[in-house]
Design an enzyme around this catalytic site. Structure first.
Site, PDB file in Angstrom:
ATOM      1  N   ALA A  78      29.035  49.919  35.616  1.00  0.00           N
ATOM      2  CA  ALA A  78      29.944  49.597  36.457  1.00  0.00           C
ATOM      3  C   ALA A  78      30.218  47.853  36.724  1.00  0.00           C
ATOM      4  O   ALA A  78      29.267  47.249  35.876  1.00  0.00           O
ATOM      5  CB  ALA A  78      30.002  49.866  37.931  1.00  0.00           C
ATOM      6  N   TRP A  79      31.266  47.309  36.700  1.00  0.00           N
ATOM      7  CA  TRP A  79      31.493  45.882  36.700  1.00  0.00           C
ATOM      8  C   TRP A  79      30.813  45.043  37.749  1.00  0.00           C
ATOM      9  O   TRP A  79      30.897  43.719  37.417  1.00  0.00           O
ATOM     10  CB  TRP A  79      32.908  45.742  36.563  1.00  0.00           C
ATOM     11  N   ASN A  80      30.288  45.449  38.809  1.00  0.00           N
ATOM     12  CA  ASN A  80      30.194  44.732  40.030  1.00  0.00           C
ATOM     13  C   ASN A  80      28.769  43.831  39.726  1.00  0.00           C
ATOM     14  O   ASN A  80      28.811  42.471  40.235  1.00  0.00           O
ATOM     15  CB  ASN A  80      30.256  45.109  41.198  1.00  0.00           C
ATOM     16  N   LYS A 133      27.488  51.472  27.597  1.00  0.00           N
ATOM     17  CA  LYS A 133      28.652  51.377  27.728  1.00  0.00           C
ATOM     18  C   LYS A 133      28.858  50.564  29.006  1.00  0.00           C
ATOM     19  O   LYS A 133      28.720  50.905  30.106  1.00  0.00           O
ATOM     20  CB  LYS A 133      29.891  52.517  27.687  1.00  0.00           C
ATOM     21  N   PRO A 134      29.053  49.094  28.657  1.00  0.00           N
ATOM     22  CA  PRO A 134      29.463  48.374  29.967  1.00  0.00           C
ATOM     23  C   PRO A 134      30.777  48.431  30.437  1.00  0.00           C
ATOM     24  O   PRO A 134      31.510  49.200  29.935  1.00  0.00           O
ATOM     25  CB  PRO A 134      29.360  46.776  29.549  1.00  0.00           C
ATOM     26  N   THR A 138      33.060  57.237  42.810  1.00  0.00           N
ATOM     27  CA  THR A 138      32.925  58.732  43.074  1.00  0.00           C
ATOM     28  C   THR A 138      33.725  59.588  42.132  1.00  0.00           C
ATOM     29  O   THR A 138      33.474  60.748  41.741  1.00  0.00           O
ATOM     30  CB  THR A 138      32.990  59.127  44.481  1.00  0.00           C
ATOM     31  N   GLU A 189      25.186  57.244  40.069  1.00  0.00           N
ATOM     32  CA  GLU A 189      24.899  56.441  41.095  1.00  0.00           C
ATOM     33  C   GLU A 189      26.364  55.883  41.525  1.00  0.00           C
ATOM     34  O   GLU A 189      27.068  55.419  40.780  1.00  0.00           O
ATOM     35  CB  GLU A 189      24.363  55.189  40.480  1.00  0.00           C
ATOM     36  N   GLY A 209      29.905  55.458  44.580  1.00  0.00           N
ATOM     37  CA  GLY A 209      30.309  54.715  45.733  1.00  0.00           C
ATOM     38  C   GLY A 209      29.650  55.107  46.939  1.00  0.00           C
ATOM     39  O   GLY A 209      28.991  55.962  47.320  1.00  0.00           O
ATOM     40  N   CYS A 268      27.846  48.385  45.577  1.00  0.00           N
ATOM     41  CA  CYS A 268      28.159  49.676  46.370  1.00  0.00           C
ATOM     42  C   CYS A 268      27.551  50.031  47.581  1.00  0.00           C
ATOM     43  O   CYS A 268      27.985  50.914  48.413  1.00  0.00           O
ATOM     44  CB  CYS A 268      27.427  50.675  45.276  1.00  0.00           C
ATOM     45  N   LYS A 323      25.089  63.146  49.002  1.00  0.00           N
ATOM     46  CA  LYS A 323      26.586  63.673  49.102  1.00  0.00           C
ATOM     47  C   LYS A 323      27.130  63.051  48.044  1.00  0.00           C
ATOM     48  O   LYS A 323      26.970  63.188  46.809  1.00  0.00           O
ATOM     49  CB  LYS A 323      27.071  63.314  50.420  1.00  0.00           C
ATOM     50  N   GLU A 358      17.059  55.406  41.082  1.00  0.00           N
ATOM     51  CA  GLU A 358      16.822  54.438  40.300  1.00  0.00           C
ATOM     52  C   GLU A 358      15.637  53.342  40.766  1.00  0.00           C
ATOM     53  O   GLU A 358      15.518  53.391  42.031  1.00  0.00           O
ATOM     54  CB  GLU A 358      18.196  53.583  40.010  1.00  0.00           C
TER      55      GLU A 358
HETATM   56  P1  NAD Z   1      34.617  52.901  37.587  1.00  0.00           P
HETATM   57  O1  NAD Z   1      34.214  54.405  38.269  1.00  0.00           O
HETATM   58  O2  NAD Z   1      35.978  52.634  37.297  1.00  0.00           O
HETATM   59  O3  NAD Z   1      33.894  52.921  36.188  1.00  0.00           O
HETATM   60  C1  NAD Z   1      32.568  52.895  35.755  1.00  0.00           C
HETATM   61  C2  NAD Z   1      32.095  53.045  34.204  1.00  0.00           C
HETATM   62  O4  NAD Z   1      32.440  54.490  34.219  1.00  0.00           O
HETATM   63  C3  NAD Z   1      32.947  52.128  33.456  1.00  0.00           C
HETATM   64  O5  NAD Z   1      32.048  51.726  32.544  1.00  0.00           O
HETATM   65  C4  NAD Z   1      34.182  53.039  33.208  1.00  0.00           C
HETATM   66  O6  NAD Z   1      34.675  52.667  31.876  1.00  0.00           O
HETATM   67  C5  NAD Z   1      33.243  54.400  33.006  1.00  0.00           C
HETATM   68  N1  NAD Z   1      34.164  55.587  33.054  1.00  0.00           N
HETATM   69  C6  NAD Z   1      35.301  55.559  33.836  1.00  0.00           C
HETATM   70  N2  NAD Z   1      36.000  56.742  33.512  1.00  0.00           N
HETATM   71  C7  NAD Z   1      35.139  57.594  32.726  1.00  0.00           C
HETATM   72  C8  NAD Z   1      35.347  58.619  32.137  1.00  0.00           C
HETATM   73  N3  NAD Z   1      36.277  59.681  32.101  1.00  0.00           N
HETATM   74  N4  NAD Z   1      34.257  59.094  31.307  1.00  0.00           N
HETATM   75  C9  NAD Z   1      33.335  58.289  31.004  1.00  0.00           C
HETATM   76  N5  NAD Z   1      33.084  56.952  31.616  1.00  0.00           N
HETATM   77  C10 NAD Z   1      34.152  56.519  32.586  1.00  0.00           C
HETATM   78  O7  NAD Z   1      33.886  52.014  38.581  1.00  0.00           O
HETATM   79  P2  NAD Z   1      34.050  50.502  38.648  1.00  0.00           P
HETATM   80  O8  NAD Z   1      35.459  50.080  39.241  1.00  0.00           O
HETATM   81  O9  NAD Z   1      33.567  50.006  37.309  1.00  0.00           O
HETATM   82  O10 NAD Z   1      32.763  50.091  39.688  1.00  0.00           O
HETATM   83  C11 NAD Z   1      32.904  50.349  41.073  1.00  0.00           C
HETATM   84  C12 NAD Z   1      32.451  51.339  41.638  1.00  0.00           C
HETATM   85  O11 NAD Z   1      31.189  51.715  41.246  1.00  0.00           O
HETATM   86  C13 NAD Z   1      32.491  51.662  43.128  1.00  0.00           C
HETATM   87  O12 NAD Z   1      32.755  52.936  43.440  1.00  0.00           O
HETATM   88  C14 NAD Z   1      30.963  51.214  43.510  1.00  0.00           C
HETATM   89  O13 NAD Z   1      30.557  51.700  44.762  1.00  0.00           O
HETATM   90  C15 NAD Z   1      30.170  51.984  42.504  1.00  0.00           C
HETATM   91  N6  NAD Z   1      28.887  51.410  42.152  1.00  0.00           N
HETATM   92  C16 NAD Z   1      28.059  52.352  42.433  1.00  0.00           C
HETATM   93  C17 NAD Z   1      26.450  51.767  42.342  1.00  0.00           C
HETATM   94  C18 NAD Z   1      25.377  52.564  42.891  1.00  0.00           C
HETATM   95  O14 NAD Z   1      24.142  52.426  42.268  1.00  0.00           O
HETATM   96  N7  NAD Z   1      25.546  53.698  43.723  1.00  0.00           N
HETATM   97  C19 NAD Z   1      26.225  50.468  41.981  1.00  0.00           C
HETATM   98  C20 NAD Z   1      27.574  49.731  41.553  1.00  0.00           C
HETATM   99  C21 NAD Z   1      28.719  50.219  41.638  1.00  0.00           C
END
Ligand code: NAD
Length: 533
Positions: free
Chosen positions: A194-196, A219-220, A273, A293, A295, A327, A498, A505
């Site tokens: 994810a990007w955060n 993949k970033p 999620t 991992e 939301g 998250c 859930k 991790e």
């Molecule tokens: P996102 O779900 O939009 O994207 C995350 C990654 O998944 C990106 O690299 C994206 O390109 C990829 N992706 C999206 N659709 C896909 C698909 N159909 N198949 C394969 N890959 C796909 O999330 P985001 O906007 O980058 O990040 C924010 C979210 O991440 C929030 O919901 C946050 O809570 C969650 N997050 C969770 C944790 C954790 O450890 N639980 C940590 C950081 C962020």
């Protein structure tokens, strides 16, 4: 290094200062310390106008013509662009991993440890440059980016050591028959971030994978690939080619090509999620192992006996670290009615300490949101909160920072008089927006805390040890902090329950996720058994 490998048609520049923070390894150690700008002169980091993929130890042109533009959310300018890797690119990255796997998994854990420790040192030597790029691409304060580099290095060091303790198990079945289990790496694993926390996520997720002997295709997130590409190139100076490959791109194109690739044995995804659901569907045909991992909609519970000064500080960190784009963001504050007003007063009094400003400046505590699209999403939630009758206690608007008219700055926002059915109390906002709900009935409060679909983290603020234990046991979440928040030590298992996903991790057990058990049964008797005849 990436920069010397890539075609540099046009070099961009931006300003910043050099930072050093001594030996701090993570944000907790940074607290209370001064980050010294060691050189007064402005630092400049070169960014190529175009990046390519990082495959088999080299910067490789994509077979796709499609590209993604990457922006700086502080200035609004385009920083660079990256390819949207297609199926062929993903396949090339996987083949590179397959080729490297025999050699990498064949090394002793001791040798892998030595190499991974060198990577950690190498990254720390580049702390300024890496942190600068992270801030330029995400808008987070430089102070946090620097801390993230040290946290990432600590994860590498942890897994460099942990992989040497990955042991098997022996079962003496009879005096002649011995059964033993040992753990073997899976092969090529696909990791999607994810990007955060782009650099932390890249390193934190690949560290256990490669320490256990796997090769990685990473993949970033679409918008934030800079530090991943740069660090992959640094790693390549130390690790064999093909151990870490990076493919940039979007979820539907690049991510899904990874999910369906038959030679990728496992995927580990951090994201929303909704993405987690797509990933589970996407891996069904190739039967991959998955860890997710996802939301969170995390609660911070304040008991009437809590140290309210401590709670107010912790709540601020919980809700506004990285502009709330975390998250584990403790964005639902459940405060006991008896202390609600006092706590609110204390939090409001602390808000000015969240100094908003140019993220490259040392004193800045709040930077920008990551992108225009995300800014609009967070703004929409604020409007929904107002419409549904929540009372705005502070913030709620775009903030102006002198000299940065295009910066995506959002004020720290607190909503009061929030009820459980309101949208802002149920859905992950992923921005600097927190809600306050007052409680007096313990059981009802716990039902409200658990009444959301996710279960990632929670915070408990109390001076009662028994209340802390009892409540920690009952909350449905994978990580509970007591009298602290948003600490992520290496070795402490992290993950959700859930709809926040599954898998753990940062911990020793993460090595289990990236290995499988091979069982061997040996019959050492001189005579053999006759089952027939
Ligand atoms: P996102 O779900 O939009 O994207 C995350 C990654 O998944 C990106 O690299 C994206 O390109 C990829 N992706 C999206 N659709 C896909 C698909 N159909 N198949 C394969 N890959 C796909 O999330 P985001 O906007 O980058 O990040 C924010 C979210 O991440 C929030 O919901 C946050 O809570 C969650 N997050 C969770 C944790 C954790 O450890 N639980 C940590 C950081 C962020």
């Amino acid at each position: 290094m990436y920069l010397s490998d890539c075609p540099r048609e046009n070099i961009r520049w931006a300003g910043g200062r050099r930072f050093r923070n001594g030996n701090a390894t993570n944000l907790d150690e940074l607290e209370g310390k001064t980050m010294n700008a060691v050189e007064d002169k402005v630092m400049r980091v070169e960014i190529p106008k175009k990046y390519e993929l990082f495959i088999d130890g080299e910067c490789r042109q994509s077979k796709s013509k499609e590209r993604l533009d990457c922006f700086c959310p502080i200035s609004g300018e385009q920083l660079t662009s990256v390819p949207i890797a297609n199926k062929d690119d993903v396949d090339a990255a996987v083949q590179s991993g397959v080729k490297a796997f025999a050699k990498w998994s064949g090394l002793t854990a001791k040798k892998r440890q030595q190499l991974i420790l060198k990577v950690a040192d190498r990254i720390c030597n580049e702390v300024d440059r890496i942190a600068w790029l992270e801030t330029a691409n995400t808008g987070k304060p430089m102070r946090e980016s620097v801390a993230n580099v040290y946290t990432a290095a600590d994860r590498l060091r942890y897994y460099a050591g942990a992989c040497r303790a990955l042991e098997g198990r022996v079962l003496p079945v009879t005096s002649d028959i011995t059964s033993y289990d040992h753990r073997v790496p899976l092969g090529v694993v696909g990791i999607i971030g994810a990007w955060n926390f782009p650099l932390n996520m890249f390193i934190g997720k690949i560290a256990p994978a490669i320490a256990a002997g796997n090769c990685v295709v990473y993949k970033p997130a679409d918008a934030t690939p800079l530090t991943t590409l740069e660090i992959a190139a640094l790693m390549n100076e130390i690790l064999p080619a093909g151990v870490v490959n990076v493919v940039t791109g979007t979820g539907p194109v690049t991510g899904e090509a990874m999910l369906s690739h038959p030679a990728i044995r496992m995927v580990s995804v951090t994201g929303s999620t909704e993405t987690g659901r797509k990933v589970m569907r996407g891996v069904a045909s190739t039967m991959k192992r998955v860890t997710l991992e996802l939301g969170g909609k995390n609660a911070q519970i304040v008991f009437p006996d809590a140290d309210l000064d401590r709670a107010a500080q912790g709540i601020l960190l919980g809700a506004f670290l990285n502009q709330g784009q975390v998250c584990t963001s403790g964005s639902r504050i459940f405060v006991h009615r008896d202390v609600a007003q006092t706590l609110k007063d204390k939090i409001i009094a602390l808000i000015p300490q969240l100094q908003m400003g140019d993220p490259f400046k040392e004193e800045t505590r709040m930077g920008t949101l990551v992108s225009k699209e995300h800014f609009a999403r967070v703004s929409d939630y604020i409007e929904i909160g107002k419409k549904q009758g929540a009372r705005l206690l502070c913030g709620g608007r775009r903030a102006e920072v002198a000299g940065l008219p295009n910066g995506l700055f959002m004020e720290a926002t607190l909503f009061d008089q929030v009820t459980p059915e309101m949208t802002i109390a149920r859905e992950e906002i992923f921005g600097p927006v927190a809600t306050i709900q007052e409680w007096s009935d313990y059981e009802q409060m716990l039902r409200d805390v658990d009444g959301v679909e996710q279960g990632l983290a929670a915070g408990i603020w109390t001076t009662s040890l028994s209340m802390a234990h009892t409540t920690a046991k009952r909350i449905q979440a994978g990580r509970i902090w007591v009298n602290c928040y948003n600490l992520f030590p290496s070795g402490a298992s992290f993950g959700g329950v859930k709809a926040s996903g599954f898998g753990r991790e940062d911990a020793f057990e993460t090595l289990f996720e990236f290995t499988e058990v091979k069982n061997v049964i040996i019959d050492s008797a001189d005579s053999y058994r006759r089952f027939y005849g």
